[in-house]
Design a protein around this motif. Sequence first.
Motif, mmCIF file in Angstrom:
data_model
loop_
_atom_site.group_PDB
_atom_site.id
_atom_site.type_symbol
_atom_site.label_atom_id
_atom_site.label_comp_id
_atom_site.label_asym_id
_atom_site.label_seq_id
_atom_site.Cartn_x
_atom_site.Cartn_y
_atom_site.Cartn_z
ATOM 1 N N ALA A 172 18.487 -79.450 7.336
ATOM 2 C CA ALA A 172 17.824 -78.284 7.514
ATOM 3 C C ALA A 172 17.170 -77.894 8.973
ATOM 4 N N ALA A 173 16.721 -79.039 9.439
ATOM 5 C CA ALA A 173 16.306 -78.950 10.701
ATOM 6 C C ALA A 173 17.334 -78.628 11.792
ATOM 7 N N GLN A 181 13.966 -70.512 9.048
ATOM 8 C CA GLN A 181 13.115 -71.036 8.248
ATOM 9 C C GLN A 181 12.012 -70.026 7.523
ATOM 10 N N THR A 224 19.071 -86.698 5.168
ATOM 11 C CA THR A 224 18.079 -85.920 3.988
ATOM 12 C C THR A 224 18.268 -84.396 4.197
ATOM 13 N N ALA A 225 17.795 -83.736 3.128
ATOM 14 C CA ALA A 225 17.817 -82.282 3.195
ATOM 15 C C ALA A 225 16.910 -81.728 4.273
ATOM 16 N N PRO A 226 15.944 -82.369 4.444
ATOM 17 C CA PRO A 226 14.891 -81.802 5.697
ATOM 18 C C PRO A 226 15.719 -82.102 6.987
ATOM 19 N N GLN A 227 16.589 -83.202 7.098
ATOM 20 C CA GLN A 227 16.928 -83.551 8.350
ATOM 21 C C GLN A 227 18.189 -82.387 8.625
#
Length: 69
Positions: free
Chosen positions: A57-58, A68, A52-55
Amino acid sequence: MTVLAVDTQPSVWAAAPGSGEGTLVGRNADTPLGFCGTTPIVRPELDAATATAPQIAAALIALGLVAQS
């Protein structure tokens, strides 16, 4: 490809320009690496089909490649 000679102990070093084929930074997938003052970590692993995009980004934040906001 030109391989840079570095000691085997974890250390901070600057990669010099390599050959026309590029420069290798981080010898192996489990060699810790960090950018822009972040604590070096081993290469994050993500499933390209389900990440996913959050994964993503992390993982980029952990490496220090993006900040961030």
